[in-house]
Structure formats: structure tokens, C-alpha cells
Design a protein around this motif. Structure first.
Motif, PDB file in Angstrom:
ATOM      1  N   ASN A  92       0.494  -1.097  -0.014  1.00  0.00           N
ATOM      2  CA  ASN A  92       0.332   0.193   0.127  1.00  0.00           C
ATOM      3  C   ASN A  92       0.566   1.141  -0.348  1.00  0.00           C
ATOM      4  N   LEU A  93       2.304   1.285   0.203  1.00  0.00           N
ATOM      5  CA  LEU A  93       2.814   1.913   0.181  1.00  0.00           C
ATOM      6  C   LEU A  93       3.523   2.741  -0.902  1.00  0.00           C
ATOM      7  N   LEU A  94       2.826   2.161  -1.785  1.00  0.00           N
ATOM      8  CA  LEU A  94       3.267   2.202  -3.213  1.00  0.00           C
ATOM      9  C   LEU A  94       2.594   3.540  -3.893  1.00  0.00           C
ATOM     10  N   VAL A  95       1.134   4.045  -2.353  1.00  0.00           N
ATOM     11  CA  VAL A  95       1.095   5.103  -3.544  1.00  0.00           C
ATOM     12  C   VAL A  95       1.752   6.187  -3.019  1.00  0.00           C
ATOM     13  N   MET A  96       3.142   6.010  -2.377  1.00  0.00           N
ATOM     14  CA  MET A  96       4.322   7.549  -2.186  1.00  0.00           C
ATOM     15  C   MET A  96       4.440   7.187  -3.317  1.00  0.00           C
ATOM     16  N   ALA A  97       5.170   5.893  -4.338  1.00  0.00           N
ATOM     17  CA  ALA A  97       6.340   6.617  -5.745  1.00  0.00           C
ATOM     18  C   ALA A  97       4.618   7.106  -6.136  1.00  0.00           C
ATOM     19  N   TRP A  98       3.857   6.577  -6.603  1.00  0.00           N
ATOM     20  CA  TRP A  98       2.444   6.812  -7.248  1.00  0.00           C
ATOM     21  C   TRP A  98       2.039   8.930  -7.062  1.00  0.00           C
ATOM     22  N   ALA A  99       1.886   9.074  -6.007  1.00  0.00           N
ATOM     23  CA  ALA A  99       2.016  10.111  -6.014  1.00  0.00           C
ATOM     24  C   ALA A  99       2.842  11.394  -5.899  1.00  0.00           C
ATOM     25  N   ALA A 100       4.175  10.495  -5.770  1.00  0.00           N
ATOM     26  CA  ALA A 100       5.052  10.964  -6.563  1.00  0.00           C
ATOM     27  C   ALA A 100       5.899  11.071  -8.166  1.00  0.00           C
ATOM     28  N   LYS A 101       4.175  11.030  -9.276  1.00  0.00           N
ATOM     29  CA  LYS A 101       4.339  10.639  -9.915  1.00  0.00           C
ATOM     30  C   LYS A 101       5.232  10.094 -10.856  1.00  0.00           C
ATOM     31  N   LYS A 102       6.045   8.537 -10.346  1.00  0.00           N
ATOM     32  CA  LYS A 102       6.328   8.301 -10.660  1.00  0.00           C
ATOM     33  C   LYS A 102       6.179   7.026 -10.984  1.00  0.00           C
ATOM     34  N   ILE A 103       4.975   6.241 -10.275  1.00  0.00           N
ATOM     35  CA  ILE A 103       3.742   5.413 -11.798  1.00  0.00           C
ATOM     36  C   ILE A 103       3.038   5.995 -11.579  1.00  0.00           C
ATOM     37  N   THR A 104       2.371   5.007 -12.608  1.00  0.00           N
ATOM     38  CA  THR A 104       1.071   5.625 -13.090  1.00  0.00           C
ATOM     39  C   THR A 104      -0.167   4.734 -11.901  1.00  0.00           C
ATOM     40  N   THR A 105      -0.977   5.451 -12.597  1.00  0.00           N
ATOM     41  CA  THR A 105      -2.630   4.721 -11.670  1.00  0.00           C
ATOM     42  C   THR A 105      -2.506   2.895 -12.268  1.00  0.00           C
TER      43      THR A 105
END
Length: 273
Positions: A92-105
Motif C-alpha cells: 500500500n506504500l506504493l501510493v507514495m511513488a504514485w503520488a510523486a508521479k513516478k508510477i501510473t495509476t
């Protein structure tokens, strides 16, 4: 950062490390992601097995059973972190990479769905092996009785209680993983994980992947051994537990931990790109 003699990564460095690791995790090949998630489901199941063994000892008082049971349950998270596996609650901490725009939805959701499915397969597979091994018959059947007691309580939780229990559980799990990433050695990681993980177990909070093992074991015990007079543990009860607990785990890990730390360290400019 050296605090009281411990050479640990700083919180800002942890944020950057979690984002980097999140990119790698989200882009794992399908086969690797699935196999690693099956392993994680089994690892958490082994921690839950250890917990039930402690709970089955009638000579221990309530607090001793809960705290000692929580400590031994930590085995599952130790194995996930140190051996390397893909666990839905931690991811669930992958949300940090997503919020930083490093991975897509799409990459975020792909990871969560595949890992959750793999965790279920691993937990169910271990449940079958444990029942076939005869382990529930240990301690004159007290282990089997404990599985049934635990599963009955879980499958009768009201939706809201299961959700908030799941939220608190994964807030502690993700805090534990956050602190483990601060460590530079296996010992550092083990110490960092022990207290938050044992705390959520001792408190009786709900972990979705652990429940994917605990409840099916109880169902299989009833299917293969009977246990007249015990409350039937049914598939509907299993699913009615999993749904709110998964939602609660997701909220606690991604919003209350990942989201909060993202705002603190990325949005406020304490770390750069």
C-alpha cells in the motif's frame, strides 16, 4: 542519520527509498510479481500459525497470550522484508511513488490486484498443507479449537468494526515497514518491525492476508474433522470479513501512512526529485 548510536536512514531518505522501491515493485514482470506474492501469503500464514500455537496454551493469561502471540506473528513480516516478497498490505506504500508521479495509476492498481490475488493463493495453499499435516490436532486438539474460535470471531465482525480494525492494523504494519527501511542491517529491520507488528496483533486488529490463512484453516478443520457444536465457518462469513478488512488495510496503509508522509516530505519540499 546517527541517533543514539544507530546508523539509520533519515525520514526524508526513507521517503526517497520507498518511492524508488515502489517503482521497481510496480514494474515487476507478471510471473515474478505473482510468485513473490504467493510466497508472502505463505509467510504471513506461517506467522499466523505461530500466533495460534501461543493462543492455544490455556496456562497463559490474556495479556501474555496476546503480546507473546504478537511477537511470534512478527515472523511473517520478518520473512517478507528480509527474504523479499510482495505483500499487499506493505505494498500500500506504493501510493507514495504514485503520488510523486513516478508510477501510473494503472501500474499501481495492477500491482495491488496481482499481489492481493497471489497472497490469497499462498495463504490458501499453506492452509491446506497445515491441515493435511495434522498440525491442528496438536495440544490435544486445542490448536484446532483456537482456529475455530478465532475464525468465528472474525466472521461475525460488523462491517464498520472490521473496516476500522483493518485501518489501524495496516497503519501499524506500514509504520513498521517504514521504520524497517530505515535500518541498514537485518537486526535493525527485525527490531523495527517487532513492536508495531506485535502491537497490532496484541490489540486484535484485522490483517487481510493473515485472515486469508486463519479462516480457511478453520473451514477445513470443520470440513475434515467435524467439531460438533461449533459455529459453522462459511464462505459467506469469510468474504464478509475480507471485504471491509481489505478496504480498511488499504485506507490505513495508503492514506494514513503513505499519504501523510508524502505530504510531509515531498509536498513540503523537504526532499527534492
Amino acid at each position: 542519520m546517527d541517533v543514539f548510536g544507530f546508523n539509520a536512514f533519515s525520514p526524508a531518505e526513507i521517503t526517497a527509498r520507498i518511492e524508488t522501491v515502489g517503482v521497481t515493485k510496480a514494474r515487476l514482470p507478471l510471473g515474478s510479481m505473482l510468485m513473490l506474492s504467493v510466497l508472502a501469503g505463505a509467510f504471513i500464514g506461517l506467522g499466523a500459525l505461530y500466533y495460534v500455537l501461543v493462543r492455544s496454551d490455556p496456562g497463559l493469561g490474556f495479556a501474555a497470550r496476546q503480546v507473546l502471540g504478537g511477537a511470534v506473528f512478527s515472523l511473517g513480516l520478518f520473512m517478507v522484508v528480509v527474504a523479499g516478497a510482495e505483500l499487499f498490505t506493505g505494498n500500500n506504500l506504493l501510493v507514495m511513488a504514485w503520488a510523486a508521479k513516478k508510477i501510473t495509476t494503472r501500474e499501481l492498481l495492477r500491482s495491488w490486484i496481482i499481489v492481493l490475488a497471489g497472497n490469497l493463493v499462498g495463504a490458501l495453499g499453506l492452509a491446506v498443507l497445515v491441515v493435511l499435516s495434522g498440525h491442528p490436532d496438536a495440544n490435544q486438539g486445542a490448536v484446532a479449537a483456537q482456529y475455530l474460535t478465532i475464525a468465528a470471531a472474525k466472521t461475525n465482525l460488523p462491517f464498520a468494526q472490521a473496516f476500522f480494525s483493518g485501518l489501524l492494523c495496516n497503519s501499524l504494519v506500514c509504520i513498521g515497514i517504514w521504520m524497517a527501511i530505515a535500518g541498514r542491517s537485518v537486526t535493525d529491520k527485525a527490531v523495527a518491525l517487532l513492536f508495531p507488528i506485535s502491537a497490532f496483533v496484541a490489540a486484535g486488529f484485522e490483517h487481510s492476508v493473515a485472515n486469508m490463512y486463519l479462516i480457511p484453516v478453520a473451514m477445513l478443520i470443520q470440513l475434515t474433522s467435524g467439531h460438533a457444536g461449533t459455529e459453522p465457518i462459511l464462505l459467506g462469513g469469510f468474504l464478509s470479513n475480507l471485504f471491509p478488512v481489505i478496504l480498511g488495510n488499504l485506507t490505513g496503509g495508503s492514506l494514513f501512512v503513505g499519504g501523510v508522509f508524502h505530504v510531509i516530505y515531498r509536498r513540503t519540499g523537504l526532499i527534492g526529485d
